[in-house]
Design an enzyme around this catalytic site. Structure first.
Site, mmCIF file in Angstrom:
data_model
loop_
_atom_site.group_PDB
_atom_site.id
_atom_site.type_symbol
_atom_site.label_atom_id
_atom_site.label_comp_id
_atom_site.label_asym_id
_atom_site.label_seq_id
_atom_site.Cartn_x
_atom_site.Cartn_y
_atom_site.Cartn_z
ATOM 1 N N ARG A 78 -13.704 -0.441 3.557
ATOM 2 C CA ARG A 78 -13.034 0.455 2.609
ATOM 3 C C ARG A 78 -13.803 0.491 1.295
ATOM 4 O O ARG A 78 -14.142 -0.554 0.734
ATOM 5 C CB ARG A 78 -11.598 -0.019 2.388
ATOM 6 C CG ARG A 78 -10.745 0.990 1.668
ATOM 7 C CD ARG A 78 -9.316 0.483 1.524
ATOM 8 N NE ARG A 78 -9.236 -0.595 0.548
ATOM 9 C CZ ARG A 78 -8.101 -1.077 0.064
ATOM 10 N NH1 ARG A 78 -6.933 -0.585 0.471
ATOM 11 N NH2 ARG A 78 -8.102 -2.056 -0.813
ATOM 12 N N PHE B 115 1.696 0.418 3.760
ATOM 13 C CA PHE B 115 1.315 -0.909 3.276
ATOM 14 C C PHE B 115 2.464 -1.873 3.593
ATOM 15 O O PHE B 115 3.633 -1.514 3.443
ATOM 16 C CB PHE B 115 1.038 -0.848 1.774
ATOM 17 C CG PHE B 115 0.472 -2.124 1.223
ATOM 18 C CD1 PHE B 115 -0.856 -2.461 1.454
ATOM 19 C CD2 PHE B 115 1.257 -2.991 0.499
ATOM 20 C CE1 PHE B 115 -1.385 -3.646 0.966
ATOM 21 C CE2 PHE B 115 0.737 -4.182 0.007
ATOM 22 C CZ PHE B 115 -0.592 -4.507 0.240
ATOM 23 N N ASP C 43 5.593 6.160 -3.326
ATOM 24 C CA ASP C 43 4.749 5.052 -3.756
ATOM 25 C C ASP C 43 3.400 5.633 -4.176
ATOM 26 O O ASP C 43 2.692 6.224 -3.353
ATOM 27 C CB ASP C 43 4.573 4.036 -2.619
ATOM 28 C CG ASP C 43 3.736 2.824 -3.025
ATOM 29 O OD1 ASP C 43 2.986 2.919 -4.019
ATOM 30 O OD2 ASP C 43 3.817 1.793 -2.341
ATOM 31 N N TYR D 193 -2.510 -2.393 -11.460
ATOM 32 C CA TYR D 193 -3.711 -3.245 -11.468
ATOM 33 C C TYR D 193 -4.839 -2.639 -10.661
ATOM 34 O O TYR D 193 -5.918 -3.216 -10.578
ATOM 35 C CB TYR D 193 -3.416 -4.676 -11.009
ATOM 36 C CG TYR D 193 -2.708 -4.841 -9.692
ATOM 37 C CD1 TYR D 193 -3.376 -4.694 -8.492
ATOM 38 C CD2 TYR D 193 -1.365 -5.200 -9.659
ATOM 39 C CE1 TYR D 193 -2.730 -4.876 -7.292
ATOM 40 C CE2 TYR D 193 -0.690 -5.380 -8.453
ATOM 41 C CZ TYR D 193 -1.382 -5.221 -7.274
ATOM 42 O OH TYR D 193 -0.741 -5.402 -6.077
ATOM 43 N N LYS D 194 -4.588 -1.488 -10.058
ATOM 44 C CA LYS D 194 -5.654 -0.825 -9.303
ATOM 45 C C LYS D 194 -6.389 0.132 -10.251
ATOM 46 O O LYS D 194 -7.055 -0.309 -11.169
ATOM 47 C CB LYS D 194 -5.033 -0.108 -8.105
ATOM 48 C CG LYS D 194 -4.369 -1.065 -7.115
ATOM 49 C CD LYS D 194 -3.729 -0.310 -5.963
ATOM 50 C CE LYS D 194 -3.025 -1.262 -4.998
ATOM 51 N NZ LYS D 194 -3.962 -2.108 -4.249
#
Lengths: 402, 402
Positions: free
Chosen positions: A361, A118, A187, A212-213
């Site tokens: 996705r 990312f 991560d 927040y995911k």
């Protein structure tokens, strides 16, 4: 219980068709009681206690109290996790702390990482490398173990790839790093809250993740940092601040790091965001993470099965690992018209997202999705392809930002 | 208007005696509509739009949109302020950016600062100095201008002292720094929202401030960073992240800093905290900051006048500057029994705070306090002293934290 997720808001309620939300890996939905409890926070905590809330409402301890709650979900014993800052800032702190844990490495220590990460992971790593004179060696994820050498200070990897959903083996790569004397920084942004993790068991050194995911903490919720207890006395905080001091209210100019994980805190805790995250974590009470992982696998298995059967004839290819052990909780499908198809899907109430260059996705948050949701999502996508509705030119028009 | 602050919550409403809140310089109160609007945020933004909120609700732009609103209150034109992170993290970024702005300084650049600063200012400075090989020269605030030399890279000062309320002259010290080729980094935590500031006019380079004090953003609200437009192309972000990239959704590994102030952003914006701050800033709509400053001066003048008349006979001394031009918006009184007196005051509904070693600190947030509040606060304190009620041993018992 996982089939009837009463504790979470119903993301299907929307003005258009019943919404099937396959983007909980970008932003989780609020719990059903979030609005009322955030209003109560303002009235019963902030307004009622004002400055007294720091002690009276436990605000002061929220970063470690919530850290412990997250620790329960990632296989970390108490006192090793804080909730604070953003993922980017905590990655920065973790990388700098990792360098200080390996002062015996070369004058230009090596950091081994993988390509395709990312963007923020790579940006922050390059920033650290520039500031601290470290060298970055980025190889394919599968080649990382071989790239680790005696000069390697840090092995830095993302557990689940944000594009493909490919999942690395935390225990194996950590062991390979330790065999050469390096520390690992993981991560966990695309895994925490969707699968069973075992940071203590796997002997992880440092890890950072996003809340927040799959943890449903809300947009821009505070991130979390794990540091194994064996390192606590040697942890250096790149951004030392009063909240991480041993005696904040002695108001001394010289910094003496607090004992334990608290020393990794910097500024005043973001209480409003932390309280929302605290409320969100109630959704994980009584959830067995191994059960949750099994449900996640069932969801992605079903999706891949239906994609092979119904969507492959329309030009879709499965771009995620077919072996569930090597997969996280999202699945990406390649398609030459991915962008337009994702926009058409969203208009039809199936919310996923597009990722460059050609991926659709689909995130399967196991806490609030059912197998029926998977069936319905594929059925609607199939209808878009069969009718050609996705070819409306408005869907191909690129918009900015997300 | 300043005498009838309808837009703010009534901090006087409490279970005990009418509360007089003289701690808005530690944590401002919520606005009257904060609870309802935060509930609406959860329902109408987070739940309704989910991932779509980043574009649809303007979340993506909140750091710069709110930055511009704060800019209006500190004399900064648009596009020069962001709201993000914590004060500590932004101070870190500002100091590192300052060092990069002066690459021509000595191999070990000097940072001139003053003694007696708030702990986090000094902790973060020492962290930067260690990591970047800079030398710190800390002198009395009054001696800073003389300490600046040709090797000085940064002059780092806090506008209003957290203990005494002493206020420095931003324009004069900035000019002194510039005369030697140094840049300035100002900490505005105890001034933003209480007085008129003129960062553009005063040619300030970099500044950071807190938004949970006089700006009323709520506990741990996001901080703000100002960087003058003339420096934008040369700004280096110590913590580079995807939100500060020129094309975040191109998902490129190589970081290309965004144009303008956005490059100083790191991680995903803390939307919940930013929205609360956004709501809080409505309280400053139509407020003329020069008027607000005049009211602040009137409040502190009255308090000092009454302290001299009524409290000095009980052993209090004024520990803040008597010249209003050299004073911020709080006043500290020295007393050998300051700790117990502050606890007794709080029990009597007058909320101030104790600061080591012997200060009773009274903050006068001009947005929601009246001259009558000042009179009432002093009257109650006087009563505590005359009756000896403050001598109850329970008030002398030290508690932890705040």
């Amino acid at each position: 219980m996982l089939e009837s997720p009463q504790q979470l808001a119903d993301p299907t309620a929307s003005a258009g068709p019943r919404r099937i939300y396959l983007d909980g890996n970008s932003l989780g939905p609020p719990s059903l009681d979030m609005a009322a409890r955030m209003a109560a926070f303002v009235t019963d905590e902030w307004h009622a206690d004002l400055i007294g809330g720091w002690n009276g409402q436990g605000w002061w301890d929220l970063p470690v109290a919530i850290g412990d709650r997250i620790g329960d979900l990632i296989g970390a014993g108490p006192g090793q996790v804080i909730a604070a800052d953003t993922t980017t800032v905590l990655l920065y702190k973790a990388l700098v702390a990792g360098l200080y844990l390996r002062p015996d490495r070369d004058a230009r220590p090596w950091i081994v990482t993988h390509t395709g990460n990312f963007p923020t992971d790579r940006h922050v790593l390059d920033g650290v490398a520039r500031q601290f004179g470290a060298q970055v060696e980025a190889v394919a994820a599968a080649d990382m173990a071989d790239a680790i050498c005696d000069g390697t200070a840090i092995v830095y990897a993302t557990h689940v790839d944000f594009r493909s959903g490919a999942r690395l083996d935390i225990g194996a790569l950590t062991a390979a790093a330790h065999a050469k004397g390096a520390v690992v920084v993981w991560d966990l942004s695309h895994s925490a809250g969707a699968m069973d993790l075992h940071l203590d068991r796997d002997d992880v050194d440092l890890a950072v993740g996003c809340s927040y995911k799959f943890l449903n903490g809300g947009p821009g919720a505070p991130a979390f940092l794990y540091a194994a207890e064996r390192h606590h006395d040697d942890l250096v905080n790149a951004v030392p601040g009063w909240i991480g001091d041993a005696q904040p209210f002695a108001m001394l100019e010289e910094h003496r790091p607090a004992p334990g994980i608290r020393r990794m805190l910097s500024g005043t805790p973001p209480v409003i965001g932390l309280r929302a995250l605290d409320i969100a974590l109630d959704g994980f009470d009584d959830v067995d993470m191994a059960d949750l992982r099994r449900h996640s696998v069932a969801l992605t298995e079903r999706f891949i099965e239906l994609a092979d059967r119904d969507l492959a004839p329309h030009g879709f290819t499965v771009a995620s690992p077919r072996d569930a052990d090597r997969r996280g909780s999202h699945v990406s499908l390649g398609h030459r018209d991915a962008y337009a198809i994702v926009q058409a899907m969203i208009a039809a109430g199936v919310v996923g997202d597009f990722r460059e260059p050609n991926l659709c996705r689909f995130g399967f948050a196991p806490l609030h999705l059912t197998l029926n949701d998977v069936d319905e999502a594929v059925a609607r996508l199939l209808e878009l392809m069969e009718t050609g509705a996705w070819q409306d030119p408005k869907f191909a028009e690129r918009r900015s930002v997300t």
